[in-house]
Scaffold this motif. Structure first.
Motif: not given
Length: 185
Positions: A120-124
Motif C-alpha cells: 500500500s506504500l506504492s499507492n498515492a
C-alpha cells in the motif's frame, strides 16, 4: 449383505476416496509451494515461482486449508510486489486476510498485514498504511512475534521518512534492535 450395510459400505468407501484425494491435493500444494523460489532473480524465474505459488494457494483453498493458503498468499503478494504489481500484491494479501477470518493464525495475519502495508506504500493515498501497521504491531506484541513487530516498525519507518526523517530513523533503529534479537540483520 443387507441393503443398509451395503449403503454404509459405499459411503465409507467414498469417504476414503475423498480423503485420499484431499491428501493428494494438499501434498501437491505443499510440493508446489516448496519448489517455488522466492529468491529468484530473473523475471522468468520469478514468474515461474509466482505461478507455482498461485497454484498452491488455490489447491490449499480447495482442500479447505485456509491457514496454509494464507501463508502461501503472503508469499504471492511479496513476489508480486517485487514484480512491480502492487495492486496484485494488495489483492493477494487481502484474500489471505479474508481467509484468516474463519481460521485465525496470528503470525500469518501479522505477515499479511505487513505485506499489505508495504504494498500500500506504492499507492498515492497511504492513509491505510499506518492503521495496518498499528494492528500488526499490537498483534505482534501480544503474541511475542518479534519478527512481525520488527517488520512492522521497519515499514513504518519508510512511511515516516516521507515527512520526518528523525522520527523515521528512531523507528528504524527500534526495528533493527528487534531484528538483532532474533539473529536477523
Amino acid at each position: 449383505m443387507p441393503r443398509r450395510q451395503f449403503s454404509l459400505f459405499v459411503v465409507l468407501c467414498l469417504a476414503v476416496v475423498a480423503h485420499g484425494q484431499t491428501t493428494n491435493t494438499i501434498d501437491t500444494a505443499r510440493q508446489l509451494a516448496s519448489s517455488a523460489n522466492d529468491s529468484a532473480t530473473t523475471l522468468e524465474e520469478r514468474e515461474d515461482a509466482l505461478r507455482k505459488l498461485q497454484q498452491s494457494a488455490q489447491l490449499f483453498i480447495g482442500a479447505g486449508e485456509k491457514i496454509e493458503a494464507a501463508r502461501v498468499l503472503n508469499r504471492v503478494g511479496r513476489l508480486q510486489l517485487i514484480l512491480a504489481a502492487p495492486s496484485d500484491a494488495i489483492s493477494a494479501h487481502n484474500q489471505a486476510l479474508s481467509l484468516l477470518k474463519s481460521a485465525p493464525d496470528v503470525e500469518v495475519e501479522v505477515d499479511n498485514l505487513n505485506g499489505l502495508a508495504t504494498a500500500s506504500l506504492s499507492n498515492a493515498d497511504t492513509s491505510a498504511v499506518e492503521p495496518l501497521l498499528n494492528r500488526s504491531k499490537m498483534l505482534s506484541e501480544q503474541s511475542h512475534y518479534t519478527r512481525g513487530q520488527a517488520e512492522a516498525l521497519l515499514t513504518l519507518s519508510i512511511l515516516q521518512n516521507r515527512d520526518n526523517h528523525v522520527v523515521a530513523l528512531k523507528t528504524a533503529l527500534e526495528s533493527l534492535a528487534l531484528w538483532t534479537t532474533v539473529g536477523d540483520k
